[in-house]
Design an enzyme around this catalytic site. Structure first.
Site, PDB file in Angstrom:
ATOM      1  N   PHE A 153       0.817  -1.219   0.000  1.00 37.10           N
ATOM      2  CA  PHE A 153       0.000   0.000   0.000  1.00 37.10           C
ATOM      3  C   PHE A 153       0.858   1.279   0.000  1.00 37.10           C
ATOM      4  CE2 PHE A 153      -2.271   2.752   3.344  1.00 37.10           C
ATOM      5  CZ  PHE A 153      -2.873   3.565   2.399  1.00 37.10           C
ATOM      6  N   THR A 168       9.976 -11.199   9.310  1.00 41.25           N
ATOM      7  CA  THR A 168      10.182 -10.082   8.375  1.00 41.25           C
ATOM      8  C   THR A 168      10.503  -8.779   9.107  1.00 41.25           C
ATOM      9  OG1 THR A 168       8.846 -11.022   6.619  1.00 41.25           O
ATOM     10  CG2 THR A 168       9.024  -8.630   6.646  1.00 41.25           C
ATOM     11  N   THR A 192       5.872   2.630  12.811  1.00 37.67           N
ATOM     12  CA  THR A 192       4.467   2.937  13.071  1.00 37.67           C
ATOM     13  C   THR A 192       4.255   3.534  14.460  1.00 37.67           C
ATOM     14  OG1 THR A 192       2.337   1.843  13.504  1.00 37.67           O
ATOM     15  CG2 THR A 192       4.264   0.467  13.676  1.00 37.67           C
ATOM     16  N   ASP A 193       3.194   4.313  14.596  1.00 41.64           N
ATOM     17  CA  ASP A 193       2.841   4.857  15.928  1.00 41.64           C
ATOM     18  C   ASP A 193       2.482   3.743  16.909  1.00 41.64           C
ATOM     19  OD1 ASP A 193       0.348   4.127  14.876  1.00 41.64           O
ATOM     20  OD2 ASP A 193      -0.583   6.107  15.162  1.00 41.64           O
ATOM     21  N   GLU A 194       2.172   2.543  16.392  1.00 44.01           N
ATOM     22  CA  GLU A 194       1.710   1.473  17.286  1.00 44.01           C
ATOM     23  C   GLU A 194       2.801   1.008  18.247  1.00 44.01           C
ATOM     24  OE1 GLU A 194      -0.891  -1.418  15.630  1.00 44.01           O
ATOM     25  OE2 GLU A 194      -1.357  -0.137  13.930  1.00 44.01           O
ATOM     26  N   TYR A 235       2.426  -7.632  16.165  1.00 41.39           N
ATOM     27  CA  TYR A 235       2.835  -6.705  15.098  1.00 41.39           C
ATOM     28  C   TYR A 235       3.638  -5.551  15.683  1.00 41.39           C
ATOM     29  CZ  TYR A 235       2.375  -2.675  11.935  1.00 41.39           C
ATOM     30  OH  TYR A 235       2.624  -1.563  11.166  1.00 41.39           O
ATOM     31  N   LYS A 265       7.624  -4.548  15.224  1.00 36.99           N
ATOM     32  CA  LYS A 265       8.078  -3.259  14.675  1.00 36.99           C
ATOM     33  C   LYS A 265       8.970  -2.535  15.681  1.00 36.99           C
ATOM     34  CE  LYS A 265       7.079  -1.493  11.281  1.00 36.99           C
ATOM     35  NZ  LYS A 265       7.681  -1.568   9.911  1.00 36.99           N
ATOM     36  N   LYS A 290      -7.774  -3.899   6.398  1.00 39.58           N
ATOM     37  CA  LYS A 290      -7.695  -2.810   7.361  1.00 39.58           C
ATOM     38  C   LYS A 290      -9.040  -2.083   7.388  1.00 39.58           C
ATOM     39  CE  LYS A 290      -3.202  -3.621   7.751  1.00 39.58           C
ATOM     40  NZ  LYS A 290      -2.192  -3.277   6.784  1.00 39.58           N
ATOM     41  N   ASN A 332     -13.508   4.946  15.897  1.00 38.26           N
ATOM     42  CA  ASN A 332     -13.843   4.041  14.789  1.00 38.26           C
ATOM     43  C   ASN A 332     -15.299   4.228  14.351  1.00 38.26           C
ATOM     44  OD1 ASN A 332     -11.262   3.056  14.870  1.00 38.26           O
ATOM     45  ND2 ASN A 332     -11.769   1.311  16.181  1.00 38.26           N
TER      46      ASN A 332
HETATM   47  P1  NAD Z   1       1.378  -3.661   3.199  1.00 36.84           P
HETATM   48  O1  NAD Z   1       1.028  -4.834   4.051  1.00 36.84           O
HETATM   49  O2  NAD Z   1       0.347  -3.079   2.285  1.00 36.84           O
HETATM   50  O3  NAD Z   1       2.655  -4.006   2.281  1.00 36.84           O
HETATM   51  C1  NAD Z   1       3.771  -4.657   2.770  1.00 36.84           C
HETATM   52  C2  NAD Z   1       4.641  -5.002   1.577  1.00 36.84           C
HETATM   53  O4  NAD Z   1       5.819  -5.669   2.066  1.00 36.84           O
HETATM   54  C3  NAD Z   1       3.987  -5.958   0.586  1.00 36.84           C
HETATM   55  O5  NAD Z   1       4.215  -5.527  -0.736  1.00 36.84           O
HETATM   56  C4  NAD Z   1       4.681  -7.288   0.844  1.00 36.84           C
HETATM   57  O6  NAD Z   1       4.719  -8.137  -0.284  1.00 36.84           O
HETATM   58  C5  NAD Z   1       6.051  -6.821   1.272  1.00 36.84           C
HETATM   59  N1  NAD Z   1       6.768  -7.805   2.102  1.00 36.84           N
HETATM   60  C6  NAD Z   1       6.305  -8.447   3.197  1.00 36.84           C
HETATM   61  N2  NAD Z   1       7.253  -9.273   3.684  1.00 36.84           N
HETATM   62  C7  NAD Z   1       8.346  -9.127   2.886  1.00 36.84           C
HETATM   63  C8  NAD Z   1       9.640  -9.691   2.882  1.00 36.84           C
HETATM   64  N3  NAD Z   1      10.006 -10.598   3.804  1.00 36.84           N
HETATM   65  N4  NAD Z   1      10.514  -9.293   1.936  1.00 36.84           N
HETATM   66  C9  NAD Z   1      10.163  -8.385   0.983  1.00 36.84           C
HETATM   67  N5  NAD Z   1       8.939  -7.839   0.935  1.00 36.84           N
HETATM   68  C10 NAD Z   1       8.044  -8.191   1.870  1.00 36.84           C
HETATM   69  O7  NAD Z   1       1.932  -2.568   4.209  1.00 36.84           O
HETATM   70  P2  NAD Z   1       1.756  -0.987   4.250  1.00 36.84           P
HETATM   71  O8  NAD Z   1       0.484  -0.660   4.897  1.00 36.84           O
HETATM   72  O9  NAD Z   1       2.083  -0.445   2.916  1.00 36.84           O
HETATM   73  O10 NAD Z   1       2.906  -0.624   5.290  1.00 36.84           O
HETATM   74  C11 NAD Z   1       4.235  -0.355   4.836  1.00 36.84           C
HETATM   75  C12 NAD Z   1       5.078   0.002   6.028  1.00 36.84           C
HETATM   76  O11 NAD Z   1       4.505   1.129   6.703  1.00 36.84           O
HETATM   77  C13 NAD Z   1       5.158  -1.129   7.074  1.00 36.84           C
HETATM   78  O12 NAD Z   1       6.473  -1.207   7.546  1.00 36.84           O
HETATM   79  C14 NAD Z   1       4.205  -0.682   8.170  1.00 36.84           C
HETATM   80  O13 NAD Z   1       4.627  -1.163   9.428  1.00 36.84           O
HETATM   81  C15 NAD Z   1       4.323   0.825   8.080  1.00 36.84           C
HETATM   82  N6  NAD Z   1       3.130   1.574   8.509  1.00 36.84           N
HETATM   83  C16 NAD Z   1       1.892   1.281   7.988  1.00 36.84           C
HETATM   84  C17 NAD Z   1       0.792   2.028   8.402  1.00 36.84           C
HETATM   85  C18 NAD Z   1      -0.597   1.767   7.852  1.00 36.84           C
HETATM   86  O14 NAD Z   1      -1.580   2.324   8.396  1.00 36.84           O
HETATM   87  N7  NAD Z   1      -0.753   0.980   6.814  1.00 36.84           N
HETATM   88  C19 NAD Z   1       0.946   3.059   9.336  1.00 36.84           C
HETATM   89  C20 NAD Z   1       2.232   3.330   9.825  1.00 36.84           C
HETATM   90  C21 NAD Z   1       3.311   2.583   9.398  1.00 36.84           C
HETATM   91  P1  TYD Z   2      -6.745  -1.419  11.523  1.00 36.32           P
HETATM   92  O1  TYD Z   2      -7.135  -0.786  10.223  1.00 36.32           O
HETATM   93  O2  TYD Z   2      -6.559  -2.886  11.582  1.00 36.32           O
HETATM   94  O3  TYD Z   2      -5.452  -0.639  11.998  1.00 36.32           O
HETATM   95  P2  TYD Z   2      -4.692  -0.691  13.446  1.00 36.32           P
HETATM   96  O4  TYD Z   2      -5.149  -1.851  14.205  1.00 36.32           O
HETATM   97  O5  TYD Z   2      -3.304  -0.821  12.966  1.00 36.32           O
HETATM   98  O6  TYD Z   2      -5.003   0.616  14.094  1.00 36.32           O
HETATM   99  O7  TYD Z   2      -7.826  -1.016  12.608  1.00 36.32           O
HETATM  100  C1  TYD Z   2      -8.135   0.344  12.883  1.00 36.32           C
HETATM  101  C2  TYD Z   2      -9.149   0.358  14.016  1.00 36.32           C
HETATM  102  O8  TYD Z   2     -10.365  -0.217  13.535  1.00 36.32           O
HETATM  103  C3  TYD Z   2      -8.734  -0.472  15.210  1.00 36.32           C
HETATM  104  O9  TYD Z   2      -9.188   0.175  16.404  1.00 36.32           O
HETATM  105  C4  TYD Z   2      -9.489  -1.785  15.020  1.00 36.32           C
HETATM  106  C5  TYD Z   2     -10.758  -1.343  14.317  1.00 36.32           C
HETATM  107  N1  TYD Z   2     -11.336  -2.337  13.386  1.00 36.32           N
HETATM  108  C6  TYD Z   2     -12.692  -2.693  13.492  1.00 36.32           C
HETATM  109  O10 TYD Z   2     -13.436  -2.185  14.360  1.00 36.32           O
HETATM  110  N2  TYD Z   2     -13.185  -3.616  12.622  1.00 36.32           N
HETATM  111  C7  TYD Z   2     -12.419  -4.177  11.653  1.00 36.32           C
HETATM  112  O11 TYD Z   2     -12.912  -5.045  10.892  1.00 36.32           O
HETATM  113  C8  TYD Z   2     -11.035  -3.793  11.545  1.00 36.32           C
HETATM  114  C9  TYD Z   2     -10.144  -4.406  10.498  1.00 36.32           C
HETATM  115  C10 TYD Z   2     -10.544  -2.863  12.429  1.00 36.32           C
END
Ligand code: NAD
Ligand code: TYD
Length: 335
Positions: A11, A98, A123-125, A147, A151, A186, A246
């Site tokens: 993403f 990973t 991530t903020d998590e 997770y 991280k 998500k 949420n």
């Molecule tokens: P995503 O799950 O959409 O994509 C992860 C990508 O990593 C995929 O393309 C997958 O194929 C690749 N991948 C997984 N394991 C791998 C490996 N061993 N070697 C090579 N490639 C591998 O994730 P995202 O939401 O795009 O998140 C990207 C980064 O941003 C992550 O590190 C995540 O922790 C961080 N992040 C995400 C969010 C969010 O809300 N999505 C928020 C803050 C930080």
């Molecule tokens: P998510 O998108 O999984 O992100 P994160 O857990 O990394 O914050 O979830 C966002 C919020 O939404 C979290 O409080 C969990 C809630 N949630 C639901 O209520 N229902 C759902 O089906 C999902 C996926 C998340």
């Protein structure tokens, strides 16, 4: 600049690659991605023929594969990770592999090849939950899910490599991100696509948990600021301009799609569900970054993208995903 991006088919990584290639013709990007369930080459269709872009399928845990690419790179931005909290509760091992081991392999390559900048996208998590106020970069880490614990371990390894070997690493800690190309597991993409299919949306517990939301391009801009201007050894929070429960998010999505609250299904809560995330991004603002997208407009654009691109999400909302969901939440499922 020759940039090695890892996890760029997911993403945020794919949005980042498109954003950079469109604006910086002097940057060449190689994308190393394992193509897990979350990695989609379709996300990069618009750049696949760009001479400044190349793709290699591979695993960041594979030292030889990473070495062969890192030796030609000036900088690395690591997006590669297992990223979904609910999956980490079901199967923590892939996350440790990973998000921890993979990070360490990348750091070894930074050390070996004298990479000039390494950005760890975190991530903020990792901070855990905060009732009031906002986390600053020096706040203690208190992760609660496999997770976020993985991280956090990755972050600590980066800081240890900075302190021990003086490597030029920078860590970004982004907020909950939304936008096109997010896998429909998500909250936002799951709820939007469920409603587009006429299905209910599963709200965990009472839905009062709070998240700080950032549009994906604002997150990418923040990562770019950290890459180009971040100080080695420093952490930068990347928070958005919307803090919402949420249920508030759910109601906004329902309203934009012209649906009502009968489409909400309250389901069993997530174990160890963090109540609130909130970030103080003052430090990144000193590098000239601010979120620029309005939350409401970005949400509308995101919903519009999913509405016009069901070819992208329909195939992945099938068997395997529902099996996994059923196992976790019993009879309540997103269909
Ligand atoms: P995503 O799950 O959409 O994509 C992860 C990508 O990593 C995929 O393309 C997958 O194929 C690749 N991948 C997984 N394991 C791998 C490996 N061993 N070697 C090579 N490639 C591998 O994730 P995202 O939401 O795009 O998140 C990207 C980064 O941003 C992550 O590190 C995540 O922790 C961080 N992040 C995400 C969010 C969010 O809300 N999505 C928020 C803050 C930080
Ligand atoms: P998510 O998108 O999984 O992100 P994160 O857990 O990394 O914050 O979830 C966002 C919020 O939404 C979290 O409080 C969990 C809630 N949630 C639901 O209520 N229902 C759902 O089906 C999902 C996926 C998340």
């Amino acid at each position: 600049m020759k940039l090695l991006v890892t996890g760029g088919a997911g993403f945020i990584g794919s949005n980042f690659i498109r954003y950079v290639l469109e604006r910086y013709p002097e940057v060449k990007i190689i994308n190393l991605d394992k193509l897990t369930y979350a990695g989609r080459l379709e996300n990069l269709d618009t750049v696949k023929d760009n001479p400044n872009y190349g793709f290699v399928k591979g695993d960041i845990c594979d030292l030889k594969a990473v070495e062969s690419l890192a030796k030609r790179a000036d900088a690395i931005v690591n997006f590669a990770a297992e990223t979904h909290v609910d999956r980490s509760i079901m199967d923590p091992q892939a996350f440790v592999r990973t998000d921890v081991l993979g990070t360490q392999v990348l750091l070894e390559c930074v050390r070996k090849f004298g990479i000039k900048k390494y950005v760890q996208v975190s991530t903020d998590e990792v901070y855990g939950s905060i009732e009031q106020g906002s986390f600053k970069e020096e706040s203690p880490l208190n992760p609660t899910s496999p997770y976020s614990a993985s991280k956090a371990a990755g972050d600590f390894l980066c800081l240890a490599y900075y302190k021990t070997y003086g490597l030029p690493i920078v860590i970004t800690r982004g907020a909950n991100t939304f936008g096109p190309n997010q896998y429909p597991e998500k909250l936002m993409p799951l709820f939007i696509t469920n409603l587009l299919e006429g299905k209910k949306v599963p709200v965990y517990g009472d839905g009062k948990q709070i998240r700080n939301w950032i549009y994906v391009l604002d997150h990418c801009r923040g990562i770019l600021s950290a890459l180009t201007k971040g100080e080695p050894g420093q952490v930068y929070n990347i928070g958005g301009n919307a803090e919402k429960t949420n249920l508030e998010i759910t109601q906004m999505i329902l309203e934009i799609l012209g649906k009502d609250e009968t489409m909400i299904e309250y389901v069993k809560d997530r174990p160890a569900h963090d109540f609130r995330y909130s970030l103080d991004s003052f430090k990144l603002s000193l590098l000239g970054w601010q979120p620029i997208f309005s939350f409401k407009e970005a949400l509308k654009n995101t919903i519009s993208w999913y509405s016009h691109n069901d070819w992208w999400w329909k195939p992945v909302k099938s068997g395997q995903f529902l099996e996994y969901y059923k196992k976790q939440y019993g009879s309540s499922e997103p269909s």
